[in-house]
Scaffold this active site. Structure first.
Site, PDB file in Angstrom:
ATOM      1  N   ASP A 214       0.877  -1.154   0.000  1.00 55.68           N
ATOM      2  CA  ASP A 214       0.000   0.000   0.000  1.00 55.68           C
ATOM      3  C   ASP A 214       0.928   1.222   0.000  1.00 55.68           C
ATOM      4  O   ASP A 214       1.996   1.186   0.612  1.00 55.68           O
ATOM      5  CB  ASP A 214      -0.872  -0.006   1.256  1.00 55.68           C
ATOM      6  CG  ASP A 214      -1.707   1.253   1.364  1.00 55.68           C
ATOM      7  OD1 ASP A 214      -2.444   1.540   0.415  1.00 55.68           O
ATOM      8  OD2 ASP A 214      -1.601   1.937   2.394  1.00 55.68           O
TER       9      ASP A 214
ATOM     10  N   ASP B 215      -0.691  -0.778   6.594  1.00 55.40           N
ATOM     11  CA  ASP B 215      -0.668  -0.244   7.952  1.00 55.40           C
ATOM     12  C   ASP B 215      -1.512  -1.071   8.910  1.00 55.40           C
ATOM     13  O   ASP B 215      -1.531  -0.812  10.098  1.00 55.40           O
ATOM     14  CB  ASP B 215      -1.113   1.219   7.985  1.00 55.40           C
ATOM     15  CG  ASP B 215      -2.528   1.415   7.443  1.00 55.40           C
ATOM     16  OD1 ASP B 215      -3.275   0.422   7.361  1.00 55.40           O
ATOM     17  OD2 ASP B 215      -2.883   2.545   7.103  1.00 55.40           O
TER      18      ASP B 215
ATOM     19  N   ASP C 291      -6.181  -1.662   5.723  1.00 55.10           N
ATOM     20  CA  ASP C 291      -5.866  -2.720   4.771  1.00 55.10           C
ATOM     21  C   ASP C 291      -6.114  -4.119   5.317  1.00 55.10           C
ATOM     22  O   ASP C 291      -5.558  -5.089   4.795  1.00 55.10           O
ATOM     23  CB  ASP C 291      -4.399  -2.598   4.338  1.00 55.10           C
ATOM     24  CG  ASP C 291      -4.110  -1.265   3.686  1.00 55.10           C
ATOM     25  OD1 ASP C 291      -4.846  -0.897   2.760  1.00 55.10           O
ATOM     26  OD2 ASP C 291      -3.160  -0.585   4.108  1.00 55.10           O
TER      27      ASP C 291
END
Length: 640
Positions: A337, A531, A535
């Site tokens: 991400d 994180d 997610d």
């Protein structure tokens, strides 16, 4: 000696006593030749000193239905050696076996030191502040949420909370592996396990003891051994069938030639039986049993994974089980991400493009004042870039338009700050910008004043991370983001990523990971790095989920399989190197132990190997395999 436990010292004394007695009995014939019965009794003394517990364990396990283990093999082999008149060999085998067991116990104890050191991060007491201001030392488990605790310099923070009073620096090395202290003051959150280095802190407790960060971390480490890697499960299943198999093979090695010698006349006996008798074949079978003891595998493989997990914890990398450590070692695709993982997760003004006749300072001042009432990250970055105190009386009639921007009166003049949609709504001709990032266009009294470029900059360590992953054997790096195409392209290019996908919603990220999983090589794994908060669905769907910057984040600790306790992305590459080193050592030990044992088993079956080679194939191989396994604990090269 000081490093040995009481149990280990006791075993060492037994080994030394038995060794001295064995040497004395061996030298006795030079002074006095005892009768056979006395010789047996004399050899039984050192044998009993060194081997009584092995015999007892073998008998106890047989009574409990656990027949085939190393105690049974050693008991059978040494008692059989006594039966064939090999008294010294019987004592010698038991002596070396117990020496190997002592070393194994010591090695396991050393590998637990990193975990034991981690256990020290949980404070035993908390200084609870009573209503009258006095302090009372209590168990952290007895402190309720909302209570105030005082943390003195040099003490560990006992519970998660918020600083009410005091300024200090916290040492987070035990949790993150990083030596740089973290400054805290009133309003800052602090987590349990950190060491208060300087000032006195009054902390309001926000979580009960069982839900504190340190409790969650220790629970993860303590339970990591329950999640076994495929290699460990293989060794467990292998030993379950291997040990009975070699006992049957040793029995056959003794019985078949003995029966053939008894029933077949010398003229038709096979050539390999010539010049042998039943005692010789019994001796070969006993050697076969000594060689076959699976200690090297049963001890060294779990020890390697335990060492890898313990070594990683020194670097602030928590692996929830050896199965995840092995999966991490097989990772060929790493998906990131962007925000907060590869980038800093905070917006920064990176360029000012004022219109003709407008200064950069005037452009930034108008935008910062117009955005002064907004809590949006972009607004915060504008105020931070201007860097001056804002007089709220200068700003009136503020209106925040969702998805567009902000309008306000600044010093009595109409100011608008927002995206191109806001400019079009107001009918203002705006200037495009080719640079990647978020564009804030500004108008003053309906005239275009210019635009400001705001970017989420990559972390300084991000490029090193990608290079480290490539060096560690990762074949494909992918970035997923909800940001614009231009921004994603620029970040991917700067960091050297193989692939990127932009303007994705959370559901789109799951679909992308599904697609990448379908394309991966057989036996390879895919890791997702995020994180751990936004997610969670993707972390769960990937073969292995890695949460970084998880210090104090419950969601991250719960969602991921591997937890990095700080924001340093370079530790992802370190975790990969630790996992691959661990798996490499595991494979080395498996092939080394099986190879040596297989070779010496064949030599023993043909009467070439002696009891000396048998002892090396058992204790020697275990000794070397355990030394190799202890290399997993050394992680200094990864602490960067």
């Amino acid at each position: 000696m000081n490093n040995l436990t009481r149990k280990q010292r006791k075993m060492l004394y037994r080994i030394l006593a038995a060794a001295v007695l064995l040497v004395a009995v061996k030298l006795l014939p030079n002074l006095y030749l005892p009768p056979r019965w006395m010789e047996i009794l004399l050899y039984l003394v050192p044998y009993a000193v060194i081997g009584w517990d092995v015999l007892w364990k073998a008998v106890r396990n047989i009574l409990n239905g656990q027949v085939f283990d190393e105690n049974f093999l050693m008991a059978l082999a040494t008692v059989g050696a006594f039966a064939t008149g090999e008294y010294a060999e019987a004592v010698f085998v038991m002596l070396f076996y117990q020496t190997g067991e002592l070393f194994q116990d010591y090695a396991v104890g050393k590998s637990r030191e990193s975990i034991a050191a981690l256990m020290d991060i949980r404070p035993d007491v908390a200084n609870l502040e009573n209503e009258d201001g006095s302090l009372e030392e209590v168990d952290p488990e007895d402190v309720e949420v909302g209570s105030v605790v005082v943390v003195k310099p040099g003490e560990r923070v006992p519970l998660d909370g918020e600083v009410l009073e005091g300024v200090s620096a916290l040492d987070t090395a035990a949790l993150t592996g990083e030596s740089v202290p973290r400054d805290v003051g009133p309003g800052d959150a602090v987590i349990s396990g950190c060491v208060n280095q300087s000032g006195l802190l009054r902390v309001k407790v926000t979580k009960p003891c069982e839900e504190s960060t340190v409790s969650k971390i220790l629970d993860l480490v303590e339970n990591a051994g329950e999640k076994k890697a495929p290699s460990e499960n293989f060794i467990t299943r292998f030993a379950r069938y291997y040990t009975p198999g070699v006992v049957l093979a040793a029995t056959a090695l003794f019985l078949l030639p003995t029966v053939a010698l008894a029933l077949l006349p010398p003229s038709v006996q096979p050539a390999f039986l010539a010049g042998t008798d039943w005692t010789g074949w019994l001796h070969r079978a006993l050697i076969f049993l000594v060689i076959s003891c699976p200690c090297a595998l049963v001890i060294s493989v779990p020890l390697s994974f335990f060492g890898g997990i313990g070594g990683a914890s020194k670097c602030g990398i928590l692996v929830k089980g050896s199965n995840y450590l092995e999966t991490l070692a097989k990772t060929e695709t790493v998906v990131f991400d962007k925000t907060g993982t590869l980038t800093q997760g905070s917006f920064t003004v990176t360029a000012l493009h004022p219109a003709p006749g407008v200064t950069e300072d005037a452009l930034l001042e108008a935008a910062a004042l117009a955005e002064s009432w907004s809590s949006h990250p972009i607004s915060v970055s504008l105020r931070k870039a201007w860097g001056r105190d804002i007089d709220p009386n200068r700003v009136t009639d503020v209106e925040e338009i969702a998805g567009h921007g902000v309008t306000a009166k600044v010093d009595g003049r109409a100011v608008s700050a927002g995206n191109s949609r806001l400019m079009e709504k107001e009918g203002v001709q705006w200037e495009p910008c080719d640079l990647p990032g978020t564009i804030v266009h500004v108008t003053v009294e309906g005239r275009y004043a210019g635009h400001i470029l705001i970017s989420d900059l990559p972390k300084p360590e991000a490029k090193t991370l990608v290079e480290g992953l490539k060096a560690a054997g990762v074949k494909r790096t992918v970035m997923l983001t909800g940001d614009t195409e231009a921004t994603a392209k620029a970040v991917a290019r700067d960091l050297g990523l193989d692939e990127y996908h932009a303007q994705l919603l959370p559901a789109d990220k799951v679909e992308r990971v599904e697609s990448l999983l379908a394309k991966k090589s057989p036996g390879a794994a895919l890791a997702f790095v995020g994180d751990g908060i936004n997610d969670a669905p993707v972390l769960t769907r990937a073969d292995i989920g890695i949460a970084m910057g998880a210090l104090g984040s419950d969601a991250a600790i719960e969602a991921a399989d591997v937890v990095l306790m700080d924001d340093n992305p370079a530790k992802i590459a370190a975790a990969m190197r630790i996992s691959r080193k661990t798996l490499r050592i595991v494979k080395q030990n498996i092939w080394f132990a099986l190879g040596v044992k297989g070779a010496v088993l064949l030599l023993g079956a043909f009467g070439v190997a002696t009891m000396w080679e048998a002892v090396f194939a058992d204790v020697g191989v275990a000794f070397i395999a355990i030394l190799n396994a202890m290399r997993c604990l050394h992680v200094d090269e990864f602490k960067r």
